[in-house]
Design an enzyme around this catalytic site. Sequence first.
Site, PDB file in Angstrom:
ATOM      1  CB  THR A 181      -3.979 -13.826   9.278  1.00 35.20           C
ATOM      2  OG1 THR A 181      -4.252 -12.614   8.585  1.00 35.20           O
ATOM      3  CG2 THR A 181      -4.504 -14.998   8.479  1.00 35.20           C
ATOM      4  CG  ASN A 182      -0.367 -16.269  12.242  1.00 37.22           C
ATOM      5  OD1 ASN A 182      -0.736 -16.646  11.127  1.00 37.22           O
ATOM      6  ND2 ASN A 182       0.883 -15.932  12.498  1.00 37.22           N
ATOM      7  CE1 TYR A 202       0.239  -5.857  -1.911  1.00 37.86           C
ATOM      8  CE2 TYR A 202      -0.914  -3.923  -1.079  1.00 37.86           C
ATOM      9  CZ  TYR A 202      -0.367  -5.167  -0.874  1.00 37.86           C
ATOM     10  OH  TYR A 202      -0.434  -5.727   0.370  1.00 37.86           O
ATOM     11  NE  ARG A 254      -2.344  -1.246   3.612  1.00 40.56           N
ATOM     12  CZ  ARG A 254      -1.862  -0.471   4.555  1.00 40.56           C
ATOM     13  NH1 ARG A 254      -1.949   0.839   4.444  1.00 40.56           N
ATOM     14  NH2 ARG A 254      -1.307  -0.973   5.629  1.00 40.56           N
ATOM     15  CE  LYS A 256      -6.062  -3.407   4.930  1.00 38.47           C
ATOM     16  NZ  LYS A 256      -6.274  -3.865   6.314  1.00 38.47           N
ATOM     17  CG  ASP A 304      -7.590  -6.849   7.275  1.00 39.50           C
ATOM     18  OD1 ASP A 304      -6.747  -6.536   8.135  1.00 39.50           O
ATOM     19  OD2 ASP A 304      -7.719  -6.222   6.210  1.00 39.50           O
ATOM     20  CG  HIS A 323      -7.217  -2.669  10.546  1.00 40.01           C
ATOM     21  ND1 HIS A 323      -5.912  -2.237  10.676  1.00 40.01           N
ATOM     22  CD2 HIS A 323      -7.178  -3.694   9.670  1.00 40.01           C
ATOM     23  CE1 HIS A 323      -5.123  -2.978   9.916  1.00 40.01           C
ATOM     24  NE2 HIS A 323      -5.858  -3.869   9.298  1.00 40.01           N
ATOM     25  NE  ARG A 354      -0.179  -8.766   1.837  1.00 38.12           N
ATOM     26  CZ  ARG A 354      -0.810  -8.152   2.836  1.00 38.12           C
ATOM     27  NH1 ARG A 354      -1.947  -8.621   3.303  1.00 38.12           N
ATOM     28  NH2 ARG A 354      -0.296  -7.089   3.415  1.00 38.12           N
ATOM     29  N   GLY A 388      -3.925  -4.020  -1.725  1.00 38.69           N
ATOM     30  CA  GLY A 388      -4.423  -2.996  -0.807  1.00 38.69           C
ATOM     31  C   GLY A 388      -4.809  -1.706  -1.511  1.00 38.69           C
ATOM     32  CB  SER A 429      -0.436  -3.655   9.022  1.00 37.97           C
ATOM     33  OG  SER A 429      -1.533  -2.854   8.675  1.00 37.97           O
ATOM     34  CB  ALA A 430       2.967  -6.765   9.935  1.00 41.70           C
ATOM     35  CB  CYS A 431       0.453  -7.121  15.210  1.00 42.29           C
ATOM     36  SG  CYS A 431       1.617  -5.823  15.668  1.00 42.29           S
TER      37      CYS A 431
HETATM   38  C1  OXD Z   1      -2.893  -4.321   6.112  1.00 38.51           C
HETATM   39  C2  OXD Z   1      -3.454  -5.475   5.394  1.00 38.51           C
HETATM   40  O1  OXD Z   1      -1.955  -3.702   5.607  1.00 38.51           O
HETATM   41  O2  OXD Z   1      -4.385  -6.086   5.941  1.00 38.51           O
HETATM   42  O3  OXD Z   1      -3.373  -4.007   7.200  1.00 38.51           O
HETATM   43  O4  OXD Z   1      -3.003  -5.790   4.286  1.00 38.51           O
HETATM   44 MN    MN Z   2      -5.151  -5.108   7.675  1.00 40.84          MN
END
Ligand code: OXD
Ligand code: MN
Length: 591
Positions: free
Chosen positions: A254-255, A198, A69, A207, A278, A227, A376, A200, A249-251
């Site tokens: 999803t897991n 891309y 993004r 988003k 998400d 979010h 992704r 996003g 993001s990235a924390c």
């Molecule tokens: C983000 C995503 O960037 O979900 O938050 O891709």
């Molecule tokens: Mn996200």
Amino acid sequence: MTKHRKLNKWVKECAELCQPVKIVWCDGSEEEKNQLEKEAFKTGELLQLNRKKLPGCVFHRTAINDVARTEHLTYICTKNKRDAGPTNNWMSPKEGYHRAGEIFKNSMRGRTMYVIPFSMGPVGSPFSKIGIQLTDSIYVVLNMRIMTRMGKPVLDLLEKTNGDFTRCLHGKADLDVNRRLVLHFPEDNTIWSVGSGYGGNALLGKKCLSLRIGSYLGKREGWMAEHMLIMGIEDPSGYIGYIAAAFPSACGKTNLAMLLPPEGLKRKGYRIWTVGDDIAWMRIDTDGKLWGINPEYGLFGVAPGSNSKTNPNIMEAIKKNTIYTNVLFKKDKTVWWEGGDPAAPDEGIDWQGNPWKPGQVDENREPILGSHPNSRFTVPILQVPSVTNRLEHHHGVPISAIIFGGSRAHLAPLVYESFNWQHGVFVGATMASERTAAQFGKLGEVRRDPMAMLPFCGYNMGDYFEHWLEMGKKMTPPPKIFNVNWFRKDEKGNFLWPGFGENLRILEWIISRCKGDVDAIKTPIGYIPHENDIDMTGLRIPRENITKLLTISKKDWKQEAESTAEFFKRFGGDLPQEMWKEHRALVKRLK
Ligand code: OXD
Ligand code: MN
């Protein structure tokens, strides 16, 4: 063509601007998908993956300068600058339409324009919103087909109700970062994104609609677009408590959303139900409580680091009907990524299209990656083994708890509960993460990301906090609000908490608090668990780790309060007084 006059008119206007050779109305059928894939295989836009090992899967590489993004090219275009607020880029609608219009002009010459009717949320639910995306990218059509409910049923509904829709115009143009803009016109219910392919930036339901336009509509119509993941936690009695959780993001959203219960808790009968990973749309229902849906229909997840230990459910889901983007392409036409399983293959073609072998380094002696760090997979949520059976439920699920989280090496305890809704809003508004080595910038630097919405709030964030406060007053009762930190470290820099599936132990405590089953210890920042109330069945970590994980240093928190005050000052008079009130109360409790 459609019977919907406004829609016809808008498609015609956009086609006049972009000048495609042809307009195709997408019906979402299987034949249409096959046809589009065939075309994309011919041009190289997509590669077919191994039909035996990865049935129904395809592969795509984005342009090298178009892999994430682009927040600095993302704008909120409102008549008044004040309405975009201090945390968003702003442009006037007039300038926005003009500048993006110049790039869109004639940009689809020789290309097809696809018309994608899509519904965010179950088709026909009063919770849902309809969008129409125009795009010149087959990759985007195929992704939207997974990420949203898309095609004929949506168009039929729109025609039948003669309803409104979000106008989403997307074009690749020349994929030049200097001619790229992602513009939101909340006052016109319109999104224009040009110059990027891309996800996003280009899958406008995600988003752009579900968060930026969604949050604006939520404020206007009295609901919340957040979010957040949504998941259900089923306890041994069969009771399912649902939580909504926001992490930057990235924390690991999803897991977390599809975690596998650790052995000790699984044996007791715990189970997880994934609603979304998400985005959460939440409304107050007739019972006065907060109910949430996941407006999406697929997952657009980060590949690197996903493996059968970190997320066994996703590994199962992505074995079929998945679009892989910017990962390593293997000789047997399967895929691999850093931190995936099994170990690295001997060779492959990397995300940039070059021959790749493990261990190669570039001119700075940095390893050459097979997959891009933001590579992704796009996968239907119905393929996730833990998916909820309430996905199509028009009212969604009742939310018992809201959880905020960030990555703090030293400050925040493993979990704490806010004193009440207003205090919880303060906790969300001061959310932050420390930079890790993987991010550009100073290591350990604190980045504020209120409610994980900093890049996604479609209006003035001061008004957004106000909206949260107002929502709290309308609920009977509002959900409890918690904060978690899976990332606390000891003096030597080792993580104190194992994370992943073990996080369920903390969610279990949270649900117990919501049910009123356990009491807690009052501290200056909120309530924390009694050590014995965290179920440790089957987990062996030193007892002192738990003590350290729950320690609150007044000195550190005083420093934190100074830093949050600095952050709050950015909002000037737009920040609700209640936030300063909570700040003063915290400082007083820390004395
Ligand atoms: C983000 C995503 O960037 O979900 O938050 O891709
Ligand atoms: Mn996200």
